[in-house]
Write a protein that holds these residues in place. Structure first.
Motif, PDB file in Angstrom:
ATOM      1  N   LEU A 226      17.163  31.900  -3.081  1.00 17.40           N
ATOM      2  CA  LEU A 226      15.995  31.985  -3.954  1.00 17.40           C
ATOM      3  C   LEU A 226      15.095  33.152  -3.578  1.00 17.40           C
ATOM      4  O   LEU A 226      15.005  33.550  -2.415  1.00 17.40           O
ATOM      5  CB  LEU A 226      15.199  30.683  -3.892  1.00 17.40           C
ATOM      6  N   LYS A 227      14.402  33.681  -4.594  1.00 14.90           N
ATOM      7  CA  LYS A 227      13.406  34.727  -4.407  1.00 14.90           C
ATOM      8  C   LYS A 227      12.029  34.160  -4.729  1.00 14.90           C
ATOM      9  O   LYS A 227      11.902  33.145  -5.417  1.00 14.90           O
ATOM     10  CB  LYS A 227      13.708  35.917  -5.323  1.00 14.90           C
ATOM     11  N   GLN A 228      11.006  34.835  -4.252  1.00 13.14           N
ATOM     12  CA  GLN A 228       9.638  34.365  -4.485  1.00 13.14           C
ATOM     13  C   GLN A 228       9.228  34.455  -5.952  1.00 13.14           C
ATOM     14  O   GLN A 228       8.227  33.868  -6.355  1.00 13.14           O
ATOM     15  CB  GLN A 228       8.661  35.182  -3.624  1.00 13.14           C
ATOM     16  N   THR A 229      10.008  35.184  -6.747  1.00 15.67           N
ATOM     17  CA  THR A 229       9.683  35.337  -8.169  1.00 15.67           C
ATOM     18  C   THR A 229      10.550  34.457  -9.073  1.00 15.67           C
ATOM     19  O   THR A 229      10.441  34.555 -10.299  1.00 15.67           O
ATOM     20  CB  THR A 229       9.875  36.800  -8.587  1.00 15.67           C
ATOM     21  N   ASP A 230      11.380  33.605  -8.516  1.00 19.56           N
ATOM     22  CA  ASP A 230      12.343  32.825  -9.300  1.00 19.56           C
ATOM     23  C   ASP A 230      11.702  31.607  -9.953  1.00 19.56           C
ATOM     24  O   ASP A 230      10.836  30.938  -9.368  1.00 19.56           O
ATOM     25  CB  ASP A 230      13.500  32.355  -8.417  1.00 19.56           C
ATOM     26  N   THR A 231      12.174  31.330 -11.166  1.00 26.56           N
ATOM     27  CA  THR A 231      11.913  30.056 -11.835  1.00 26.56           C
ATOM     28  C   THR A 231      13.172  29.212 -11.721  1.00 26.56           C
ATOM     29  O   THR A 231      14.250  29.643 -12.104  1.00 26.56           O
ATOM     30  CB  THR A 231      11.568  30.263 -13.320  1.00 26.56           C
ATOM     31  N   GLU A 248       8.991  25.283  -1.833  1.00 27.69           N
ATOM     32  CA  GLU A 248       8.584  26.104  -0.696  1.00 27.69           C
ATOM     33  C   GLU A 248       9.026  27.555  -0.842  1.00 27.69           C
ATOM     34  O   GLU A 248       8.444  28.440  -0.207  1.00 27.69           O
ATOM     35  CB  GLU A 248       9.147  25.517   0.598  1.00 27.69           C
ATOM     36  N   GLN A 249      10.074  27.811  -1.674  1.00 28.41           N
ATOM     37  CA  GLN A 249      10.631  29.156  -1.742  1.00 28.41           C
ATOM     38  C   GLN A 249      10.542  29.793  -3.130  1.00 28.41           C
ATOM     39  O   GLN A 249      10.674  31.012  -3.240  1.00 28.41           O
ATOM     40  CB  GLN A 249      12.107  29.132  -1.312  1.00 28.41           C
ATOM     41  N   ALA A 250      10.347  29.016  -4.174  1.00 24.53           N
ATOM     42  CA  ALA A 250      10.367  29.552  -5.536  1.00 24.53           C
ATOM     43  C   ALA A 250       8.949  29.699  -6.090  1.00 24.53           C
ATOM     44  O   ALA A 250       7.989  29.123  -5.574  1.00 24.53           O
ATOM     45  CB  ALA A 250      11.192  28.661  -6.453  1.00 24.53           C
ATOM     46  N   LYS A 251       8.840  30.481  -7.146  1.00 23.63           N
ATOM     47  CA  LYS A 251       7.558  30.675  -7.812  1.00 23.63           C
ATOM     48  C   LYS A 251       7.210  29.474  -8.680  1.00 23.63           C
ATOM     49  O   LYS A 251       6.053  29.052  -8.745  1.00 23.63           O
ATOM     50  CB  LYS A 251       7.616  31.939  -8.680  1.00 23.63           C
ATOM     51  N   ARG A 252       8.221  28.883  -9.335  1.00 23.28           N
ATOM     52  CA  ARG A 252       7.980  27.797 -10.282  1.00 23.28           C
ATOM     53  C   ARG A 252       9.211  26.916 -10.357  1.00 23.28           C
ATOM     54  O   ARG A 252      10.348  27.400 -10.261  1.00 23.28           O
ATOM     55  CB  ARG A 252       7.662  28.376 -11.656  1.00 23.28           C
ATOM     56  N   LYS A 278       2.807  24.619  -9.172  1.00 27.02           N
ATOM     57  CA  LYS A 278       4.118  25.259  -9.293  1.00 27.02           C
ATOM     58  C   LYS A 278       5.149  24.356  -9.956  1.00 27.02           C
ATOM     59  O   LYS A 278       6.257  24.801 -10.270  1.00 27.02           O
ATOM     60  CB  LYS A 278       4.628  25.693  -7.921  1.00 27.02           C
TER      61      LYS A 278
END
Length: 485
Positions: A226-231, A248-252, A278
């Motif tokens: 996962l990336k910090q910008t992932d939905t 804890e790791q995703a944006k949404r 989130k």
């Protein structure tokens, strides 16, 4: 007459007796007080449950991640002062309850009465006559204190059994008291399968098998990269054990939950916390609604929707990056099977045409509550981008015929009467719609076998052919104006 108290913050078995000036300290398990029916013990249990409910409210969530965490919050009991009767010159202690006078060791079924008697300092006490007991506790059991064989206590024993049976039959809902681990309910669907250890009764018909192993949950999230910008789309979040790891790791996170009870519980779990903004929860059946935009799908999938959910995700547009899904072991092995494998079939070919499928890990049934009847596996599906320009209905029609008898030759599979009739109708319809002439005496069987012979697949078997072989075969049939839908 002396007094001692139970120190319920310890969990030793069966008992640990230490000397004091005027008291004997008994450290026991919570099962002793929970099993007693006297007024004093009932007050102790009520106070313990009230404190537990207060702690659960402060946690802003009705569920704990595992049983160990819940036990940590149950280690609170008041001190219960109980009178002790000492017997004769042998200086032994018969442990009796505070009000009802019943034998504590009889309540604790796994303990032997003989093991409960401990020697203490000699004092002047009332001599009580020993009488051999008729129960299975042994010859040195104190008959006048026995809860299981004394005629004076028979009515009390019957009321205790009736109360336990009533408590087992009553359905348990969210926020209900904790059901003791190891208890045996009288009805089907109780805690014997673990379905009530967390408070609510989980519905196996909806595929509600909650993943309780945090290491497995973390492993699933790690494989998604996962990336910090992932939905992230999660199907069947349940109590939210996996959801918290994703948040804890995703944006949404968009969670689709069909059970309104668990959806409400998940909302309470994140309410007031850093992850509240989130999380978005969609109520209802995921198969009956359009999927929103997402980058990654992570799911502990209800097993009864494994196949339709897989193809719903594969055909979802825009194309997502990957999906990490929990499936029944056999279904997962069919997805990743290769030509020549025993599980290689139509499901394998259809899924691998549009995506890359890899096996991530095996998950045992004991990692779930309640445990399912089968083992599980996690697979990772990465859709091909761009997807192959193949009409899926045409492709699936060819694959369906080929795998109808996958160990037979393709010529034998196509010679089926119903198959030949369907292909003949499709051929005549195609020729009529495109103004093509049909020769006199035309036989579809000759045309089909001619294409197979020309491509060299007459004696080939579907179980040995890969995707490229089926693509070449489909192209050859289309060139001959033979269609499968």
């Amino acid at each position: 007459m002396s007094q001692f108290y139970f120190d319920f913050t310890k969990f030793n078995t069966p008992f640990d007796v230490t000397n004091g000036s005027d008291t004997v300290t008994i450290r026991s398990t919570k099962h002793v007080v929970d099993s007693c029916v006297c007024a004093n013990c009932k007050n102790i249990v009520a106070a313990r449950k009230a404190e537990e409910a207060k702690k659960m409210e402060n946690l802003k969530g009705g569920f704990f991640q595992d049983l160990a965490e819940r036990e940590q919050h149950l280690q609170w009991y008041p001190k219960a002062y109980v009178p002790v009767t000492k017997v004769g010159d042998e200086n032994v202690v018969s442990i009796t309850c505070c009000t009802c006078g019943t034998c504590v060791c009889c309540m604790y079924k796994k303990a032997k009465c003989k093991e409960e008697e401990k020697v203490v300092e000699k004092v002047e006490v009332k001599v009580v006559e020993k009488k051999e007991c008729n129960c299975d506790k042994g010859a040195h059991h104190h008959h006048h204190h026995c809860h299981c064989c004394s005629p004076q206590k028979s009515q009390l024993r019957k009321r205790t059994q009736a109360s336990a049976a009533t408590a087992a039959i009553k359905p348990q809902t969210i926020g209900a008291p904790y059901v003791k681990h190891g208890s045996k309910p009288a009805t089907k669907g109780g805690s014997a399968d673990g379905s009530r250890h967390f408070g609510p009764m989980f519905n196996k018909d909806l595929g509600q098998h909650i993943l309780i192993n945090p290491l497995v949950s973390q492993g699933i999230v790690d494989k998604a990269h996962l990336k910090q910008t992932d939905t992230v789309l999660e199907v069947g979040p349940g109590t939210g054990n996996l959801t918290i790891k994703i948040l804890e790791q995703a944006k949404r996170v968009i969670a689709c939950e069909a059970d309104v009870r668990l959806a409400a519980e998940l909302t309470k779990r994140v309410q007031g916390g850093p992850f509240q903004h989130k999380l978005e929860i969609l109520h209802g059946d995921v198969m009956k609604r359009d999927l929103p935009f997402f980058d990654v799908c992570i799911s502990n999938t209800p097993y009864q929707i494994s196949s339709p959910l897989t193809f719903k995700l594969i055909f979802h547009r825009p194309i997502f990056r990957c999906a990490v899904l929990m499936f029944q072991r056999e279904f997962a092995m069919r997805l990743v099977a290769r030509p020549g494998d025993s599980l290689y079939g139509r499901l394998s070919v259809n899924c691998q045409l549009y995506s890359k499928v890899t096996h991530v890990m095996k998950v045992g049934k004991n990692n779930f509550k309640p445990p399912p009847n089968v083992e599980s596996s996690v697979v990772k599906i990465e859709p091909l981008n761009p997807p192959p320009p193949v009409d899926f209905e045409e492709w699936d029609g060819l694959v369906r015929i080929a795998f109808s008898r996958k160990h037979k030759t393709l010529a034998a599979s196509f010679k089926n009467t119903a198959t030949m009739q369907m292909l003949d109708e499709n051929y005549r319809t195609y020729c009529a719609s495109n103004d093509l002439m049909i020769e006199d005496g035309f036989q579809i069987k000759d045309k089909i076998l001619g294409v197979l012979e020309q491509m060299g697949y007459s004696d080939a078997r579907a179980s040995k052919l890969d995707i490229h072989d089926f693509l070449k075969l489909l192209s050859a049939f289309h060139d001959a104006n033979v269609h499968f839908c």
